[in-house]
Design a protein around this motif. Structure first.
Motif, PDB file in Angstrom:
ATOM      1  N   GLU A  99       0.819  -1.189   0.125  1.00  0.00           N
ATOM      2  CA  GLU A  99      -0.079  -0.278   0.093  1.00  0.00           C
ATOM      3  C   GLU A  99       0.666   1.269  -0.096  1.00  0.00           C
ATOM      4  N   HIS A 100       2.037   1.219   0.251  1.00  0.00           N
ATOM      5  CA  HIS A 100       2.858   2.175   0.301  1.00  0.00           C
ATOM      6  C   HIS A 100       3.831   2.556  -0.702  1.00  0.00           C
ATOM      7  N   VAL A 101       4.317   1.432  -1.286  1.00  0.00           N
ATOM      8  CA  VAL A 101       5.513   1.378  -2.263  1.00  0.00           C
ATOM      9  C   VAL A 101       5.173   0.516  -3.581  1.00  0.00           C
ATOM     10  N   LEU A 102       5.711   1.112  -4.478  1.00  0.00           N
ATOM     11  CA  LEU A 102       5.669   0.248  -6.023  1.00  0.00           C
ATOM     12  C   LEU A 102       6.954   0.272  -6.577  1.00  0.00           C
ATOM     13  N   ALA A 103       7.823  -0.898  -6.314  1.00  0.00           N
ATOM     14  CA  ALA A 103       9.103  -0.791  -6.819  1.00  0.00           C
ATOM     15  C   ALA A 103       9.286  -1.574  -8.074  1.00  0.00           C
ATOM     16  N   LEU A 104       9.937  -0.848  -9.176  1.00  0.00           N
ATOM     17  CA  LEU A 104       9.715  -1.349 -10.485  1.00  0.00           C
ATOM     18  C   LEU A 104      11.065  -1.818 -11.311  1.00  0.00           C
ATOM     19  N   ASP A 105      12.160  -1.853 -10.523  1.00  0.00           N
ATOM     20  CA  ASP A 105      13.587  -2.306 -11.085  1.00  0.00           C
ATOM     21  C   ASP A 105      13.408  -3.777 -11.001  1.00  0.00           C
ATOM     22  N   THR A 106      13.293  -4.505 -12.281  1.00  0.00           N
ATOM     23  CA  THR A 106      13.232  -5.696 -12.656  1.00  0.00           C
ATOM     24  C   THR A 106      14.388  -6.391 -13.217  1.00  0.00           C
ATOM     25  N   GLY A 107      15.657  -5.681 -13.158  1.00  0.00           N
ATOM     26  CA  GLY A 107      16.898  -6.123 -13.553  1.00  0.00           C
ATOM     27  C   GLY A 107      17.059  -6.558 -15.032  1.00  0.00           C
ATOM     28  N   CYS A 108      16.432  -5.323 -15.856  1.00  0.00           N
ATOM     29  CA  CYS A 108      16.580  -5.618 -17.340  1.00  0.00           C
ATOM     30  C   CYS A 108      18.050  -5.888 -17.673  1.00  0.00           C
ATOM     31  N   LEU A 109      19.019  -5.000 -17.288  1.00  0.00           N
ATOM     32  CA  LEU A 109      20.253  -4.952 -17.518  1.00  0.00           C
ATOM     33  C   LEU A 109      21.069  -6.349 -17.293  1.00  0.00           C
ATOM     34  N   TRP A 110      20.441  -7.112 -16.252  1.00  0.00           N
ATOM     35  CA  TRP A 110      21.195  -8.280 -15.768  1.00  0.00           C
ATOM     36  C   TRP A 110      20.517  -9.398 -16.093  1.00  0.00           C
ATOM     37  N   GLY A 111      19.845  -9.245 -17.439  1.00  0.00           N
ATOM     38  CA  GLY A 111      19.041 -10.507 -17.864  1.00  0.00           C
ATOM     39  C   GLY A 111      17.653 -10.663 -17.443  1.00  0.00           C
ATOM     40  N   GLY A 112      17.135  -9.576 -16.761  1.00  0.00           N
ATOM     41  CA  GLY A 112      15.873  -9.976 -16.034  1.00  0.00           C
ATOM     42  C   GLY A 112      14.612  -9.360 -17.020  1.00  0.00           C
ATOM     43  N   LYS A 113      13.997  -8.555 -16.504  1.00  0.00           N
ATOM     44  CA  LYS A 113      12.812  -7.772 -17.126  1.00  0.00           C
ATOM     45  C   LYS A 113      13.021  -6.292 -17.063  1.00  0.00           C
ATOM     46  N   LEU A 114      12.185  -5.938 -17.913  1.00  0.00           N
ATOM     47  CA  LEU A 114      11.730  -4.424 -17.937  1.00  0.00           C
ATOM     48  C   LEU A 114      10.300  -4.247 -17.677  1.00  0.00           C
ATOM     49  N   THR A 115       9.997  -3.284 -16.571  1.00  0.00           N
ATOM     50  CA  THR A 115       8.648  -3.462 -16.132  1.00  0.00           C
ATOM     51  C   THR A 115       7.983  -2.168 -16.196  1.00  0.00           C
ATOM     52  N   ALA A 116       6.611  -2.110 -16.846  1.00  0.00           N
ATOM     53  CA  ALA A 116       5.869  -0.868 -16.835  1.00  0.00           C
ATOM     54  C   ALA A 116       4.528  -1.219 -15.742  1.00  0.00           C
ATOM     55  N   ALA A 117       4.358  -0.233 -15.179  1.00  0.00           N
ATOM     56  CA  ALA A 117       2.811  -0.332 -14.328  1.00  0.00           C
ATOM     57  C   ALA A 117       2.083   0.819 -14.692  1.00  0.00           C
ATOM     58  N   ARG A 118       0.611   0.585 -15.100  1.00  0.00           N
ATOM     59  CA  ARG A 118      -0.260   1.592 -15.490  1.00  0.00           C
ATOM     60  C   ARG A 118      -0.576   2.158 -14.018  1.00  0.00           C
ATOM     61  N   ILE A 119      -0.711   3.134 -13.733  1.00  0.00           N
ATOM     62  CA  ILE A 119      -1.040   4.029 -12.558  1.00  0.00           C
ATOM     63  C   ILE A 119      -2.213   5.065 -12.439  1.00  0.00           C
ATOM     64  N   ASP A 120      -3.015   5.046 -13.726  1.00  0.00           N
ATOM     65  CA  ASP A 120      -4.005   6.023 -13.637  1.00  0.00           C
ATOM     66  C   ASP A 120      -5.429   5.091 -13.426  1.00  0.00           C
ATOM     67  N   SER A 121      -5.338   4.015 -13.150  1.00  0.00           N
ATOM     68  CA  SER A 121      -6.703   3.172 -12.885  1.00  0.00           C
ATOM     69  C   SER A 121      -6.530   2.796 -11.349  1.00  0.00           C
ATOM     70  N   ASP A 122      -7.839   2.322 -10.891  1.00  0.00           N
ATOM     71  CA  ASP A 122      -7.915   1.708  -9.671  1.00  0.00           C
ATOM     72  C   ASP A 122      -7.127   0.514  -9.618  1.00  0.00           C
ATOM     73  N   GLU A 123      -6.900  -0.221 -10.396  1.00  0.00           N
ATOM     74  CA  GLU A 123      -6.036  -1.305 -10.001  1.00  0.00           C
ATOM     75  C   GLU A 123      -4.691  -1.281 -11.031  1.00  0.00           C
ATOM     76  N   VAL A 124      -3.390  -1.366 -10.346  1.00  0.00           N
ATOM     77  CA  VAL A 124      -2.263  -1.331 -11.071  1.00  0.00           C
ATOM     78  C   VAL A 124      -2.238  -2.441 -12.084  1.00  0.00           C
ATOM     79  N   LYS A 125      -2.018  -2.229 -13.352  1.00  0.00           N
ATOM     80  CA  LYS A 125      -1.739  -3.207 -14.406  1.00  0.00           C
ATOM     81  C   LYS A 125       0.022  -3.129 -14.658  1.00  0.00           C
ATOM     82  N   ILE A 126       0.522  -4.240 -14.320  1.00  0.00           N
ATOM     83  CA  ILE A 126       1.801  -4.562 -14.647  1.00  0.00           C
ATOM     84  C   ILE A 126       2.113  -5.488 -16.140  1.00  0.00           C
TER      85      ILE A 126
END
Length: 288
Positions: A237-264
């Motif tokens: 409820e306090h934090v949305l952390a989005l570094d998912t390590g693309c550089l390290w072979g992980g993922k690049l992540t986007a979160a839609r934040i303009d709606s009631d429920e966050v879409k990842i």
């Protein structure tokens, strides 16, 4: 209109553009929030900056530690490296660096109910304090004395906020908190060395993620952050952390934040994002 927040890009330009395609980013109406560390290590740092500059009216950016390092390298305060050299060697270097210097350490949007800082907000700061201190260091980074000020920022500073400290020591703490912190102790001292995920072993040593720090000052808005690839995608409820390590072979992540429920939405990334794709934004038409 959609508002998407994206974690650390770190020069992974191809992956960034692929993610924009996946979320159907529409330049005519959509907005991006970028949680810092636009550049460094990835092979497309120049292309990333050029693209974001060209769509700057659609973007809110906060500065990360790697972005500060780039600016410092431009002023000769820090050494460059092969992934930053193309930016510094570009004929557009001054334009890009001046634009980057004009970005924020903290972005706040009361209507959406979010704020954004690369590493988060110090447990010592309520939102009003965070906004005031962010504005102060932003003004210094944008000033004619930015190079001199940055040289002081890279000297060792305090891990504990002290209103009675010198102005330069306070600035060091503010910049480090916004761009480098991950863990804190129970007395609100920050740890700038640990880079791994939260573990029981660290908790037994008194180290918790900064957002779990006891008696942390209340922030009424949810805080979007990057910086912590070993934490990965994390939300409460306090934090949305989005570094998912693309550089390290992980993922690049986007979160839609303009709606009631966050879409990842995430994409898998290659360890090295070396290829080049078309840099022009003329082809970035809606793909709905």
């Amino acid at each position: 209109m959609a508002v998407w927040a994206i974690g650390d890009i770190q020069g992974c330009y191809n992956s960034f553009r692929s993610l924009l395609e996946k979320i159907n980013f529409d330049l005519t109406q959509d907005k991006l929030w970028i949680a810092g560390d636009l550049v460094n290590r990835g092979e497309g740092s120049l292309e990333t900056l050029e693209y974001l500059y060209n769509i700057k009216e659609n973007v809110e950016i906060v500065l990360g530690n790697h972005d500060i390092t780039l600016i410092a390298a431009y002023y000769g305060v820090k050494k460059s490296n092969p992934t930053l050299d193309p930016i510094l060697d570009s004929p557009e270097a001054k334009k890009l660096i001046d634009w980057l210097r004009g970005q924020k350490f903290l972005h706040v949007d009361y209507q959406l109910g979010y704020c954004m800082a690369h590493a988060g907000i110090s447990p010592e700061f309520d939102l009003g304090m965070a906004m005031m201190y962010a504005k102060g260091v932003e003004e210094k980074l944008q000033s004619d004395q930015a190079g001199i000020w940055l040289e002081q920022m890279f000297k060792k500073g305090s891990n504990r906020f002290n209103r009675e400290a010198s102005l330069i020591d306070i600035d060091r703490y503010i910049v480090s908190a916004f761009t480098r912190m991950r863990f804190c102790y129970g007395d609100h001292r920050l740890d700038f060395d640990q880079k791994g995920p939260p573990t029981e072993e660290l908790r037994e040593k008194g180290l918790k993620p900064w957002f779990e720090c006891q008696n942390r000052k209340d922030i009424d808005l949810r805080i979007i952050m990057g910086h912590w690839s070993t934490l990965g995608l994390y939300e409460d409820e306090h934090v949305l952390a989005l570094d998912t390590g693309c550089l390290w072979g992980g993922k690049l992540t986007a979160a839609r934040i303009d709606s009631d429920e966050v879409k990842i939405v995430s994409i898998e990334c290659e360890k090295k994002d070396e290829g080049k794709v078309e840099k022009s934004i003329s082809s970035d038409t809606p793909q709905n």
